[in-house]
Design a protein around this motif. Structure first.
Motif, PDB file in Angstrom:
ATOM      1  N   ASN A   1       0.816  -1.211   0.000  1.00 49.45           N
ATOM      2  CA  ASN A   1       0.000   0.000   0.000  1.00 49.45           C
ATOM      3  C   ASN A   1       0.853   1.267   0.000  1.00 49.45           C
ATOM      4  OD1 ASN A   1      -2.845  -0.563  -0.187  1.00 49.45           O
ATOM      5  ND2 ASN A   1      -2.667  -1.631   1.765  1.00 49.45           N
TER       6      ASN A   1
ATOM      7  N   ASP B   1       0.801   3.724  -3.545  1.00 52.69           N
ATOM      8  CA  ASP B   1       0.092   4.937  -3.146  1.00 52.69           C
ATOM      9  C   ASP B   1       0.015   5.926  -4.317  1.00 52.69           C
ATOM     10  OD1 ASP B   1      -1.194   6.857  -1.636  1.00 52.69           O
ATOM     11  OD2 ASP B   1       0.625   7.567  -0.646  1.00 52.69           O
TER      12      ASP B   1
ATOM     13  N   THR C   1      -4.622   2.073  -1.400  1.00 49.77           N
ATOM     14  CA  THR C   1      -4.017   3.388  -1.640  1.00 49.77           C
ATOM     15  C   THR C   1      -3.909   3.730  -3.115  1.00 49.77           C
ATOM     16  OG1 THR C   1      -1.807   2.416  -1.579  1.00 49.77           O
ATOM     17  CG2 THR C   1      -2.670   3.311   0.492  1.00 49.77           C
TER      18      THR C   1
END
Length: 417
Positions: free
Chosen positions: A334, A338, A351
């Motif tokens: 994640n 992102d 994310t």
């Protein structure tokens, strides 16, 4: 035209030399793993991020061996033949993977705990015909289509196309207005052709069965000639611009960001990993189907996923599997993904973002998307060989029929090996 085979090696560690691929010495209980793959694949921001996270968290090192994209397949095969097999090998689950002796060289991931966190589509992509999980799909799940500059379109009163005839008229209108209609990276770009081939075989599996069974050839399939003729005519009409033979991967972003080119056959995540805004930003682009005279209403291609595969004969196999587990942990992936525009490969991936271009075109995608078929299903298919055949066509070394013949010859030569 085939490039000279040479390798571009990038070592993304503080080491002053490249260690052998297997059997690397350990220092202070730390291990160094080698990772081999395509240059552009290994430079993706989520890849460099997860590599940095791993180094910092474990103290282990990663020697990244990156070969120039157009030379990767053959150079990697040469390295394997010489016994220089890395601890980790990055490859797509394509027909070309068969050249690396999967059963003898790679560890099946069937029992790894992270399998349960993979999405159904990602897990399916990573399986071989016997159901074995070949690798960890730490990658972007993207939608390939025709991404167009809607700001330029609006300024000219143009609308996205819904048929091949509309697309052809659109290209001519853009050319007449002084724009390069399609950014066509003929210098090393090989992915565009698979988009045209996908509908031919995805929509008629019997053709694929006959082709792979050597009952027919490309030359016996009118749609393949239609594709080849359209590409030749588009180039001759100036729809790829005046310098497309010198346009490569690094020239796509400048062409689109400056507005020199109005469209590109590419994928959504590219805009978030490789596109550098200039006069135009990602917000200026939208998505419509790809048209190359093989699908009347156009097509989109579903995701191809690069997998990290483990050398089962590596002295550091346990460390490799630990590295994969590290990459597959939500707290790590994640961070790496992102802000990356991609569909999920992991169920707990939260994310990443969904590109507005894709969500806005969702109904069209649902109606016209095909799975990646050419790369994954045509025996002997090679993007590099396909690009080479078309390079000869572009340079006047052959005609349309000769290009189709070359496509067959290259494909059959691969299946004979």
């Amino acid at each position: 035209m085939k490039k000279k085979w040479f390798s571009t090696m990038i070592v993304l560690t503080a080491a002053l030399f490249l260690a052998p691929c297997a059997g690397i010495a350990q220092e202070a209980d730390h291990v160094t793993l080698t990772i081999m793959g395509r240059e552009t694949d290994l430079q993706k921001p989520y890849m460099t991020n997860i590599f940095d996270q791993y180094r910092e968290a474990t103290g282990n090192e990663l020697d990244v061996i990156a070969y120039e994209d157009g030379e990767f397949e053959e150079t990697a095969e040469e390295q394997f033949a010489e016994g220089n097999i890395p601890d980790v090998f990055m490859h797509f689950n394509s027909t070309e993977l068969a050249h690396f002796d999967v059963a003898d060289n790679f560890y099946y991931m069937n029992d790894e705990e992270w399998i349960d966190d993979l999405t159904d589509s990602a897990l399916t992509y990573c399986r071989d015909k016997d159901g074995n999980v070949l690798g960890l799909p730490f990658w972007e799940s993207s939608v390939s289509g025709c991404y167009y500059n809607k700001t330029i379109f609006d300024s000219l009163g143009l609308k996205p196309a819904a048929t091949q005839a509309e697309f052809d008229a659109l290209c001519q209108a853009l050319a007449d207005a002084g724009y390069t209609p399609i950014c066509w990276p003929a210098d090393g770009g090989s992915w565009m052709y698979q988009f045209a081939l996908d509908p031919i075989f995805a929509d008629d599996p019997s053709l694929l069965e006959k082709l792979n069974g050597n009952e027919i050839s490309y030359a016996d399939i009118p749609a393949v000639t239609n594709m080849t003729q359209w590409i030749a005519d588009a180039a001759a009409a100036g729809w790829f611009g005046s310098d497309y033979l010198n346009c490569g991967w690094d020239q796509i972003s400048p062409a689109l960001a400056s507005g020199d080119a109005a469209m590109a056959f590419i994928w959504d995540s590219w805009f978030y990993t490789n596109f550098e805004a200039d006069q135009y930003t990602v917000d200026d682009f939208a998505l419509m189907p790809i048209f190359m005279n093989t699908a009347e209403n156009g097509t989109y291609e579903g995701a191809n996923l690069s997998m990290m595969m483990a050398n089962k004969n590596s002295e550091h196999l346990d460390a490799v599997l630990d590295f994969f587990a590290f990459c597959a942990a939500p707290e790590h992936y994640n961070i790496a993904f992102d802000g990356i525009a991609t569909l999920n490969c992991f169920k707990r991936q939260i994310t990443n973002i969904q590109a507005p271009m894709v969500t806005d075109a969702q109904a069209s995608i649902a109606a016209l998307e095909r799975m990646s078929t050419a790369v994954t299903r045509i025996d002997g298919y090679s993007g590099d060989d396909t690009a080479d055949a078309f390079a000869q066509l572009f340079q006047g070394q052959t005609d349309v029929a000769g290009c189709v013949k070359l496509l067959d010859e290259y494909r059959l030569a691969k299946t004979a090996n």
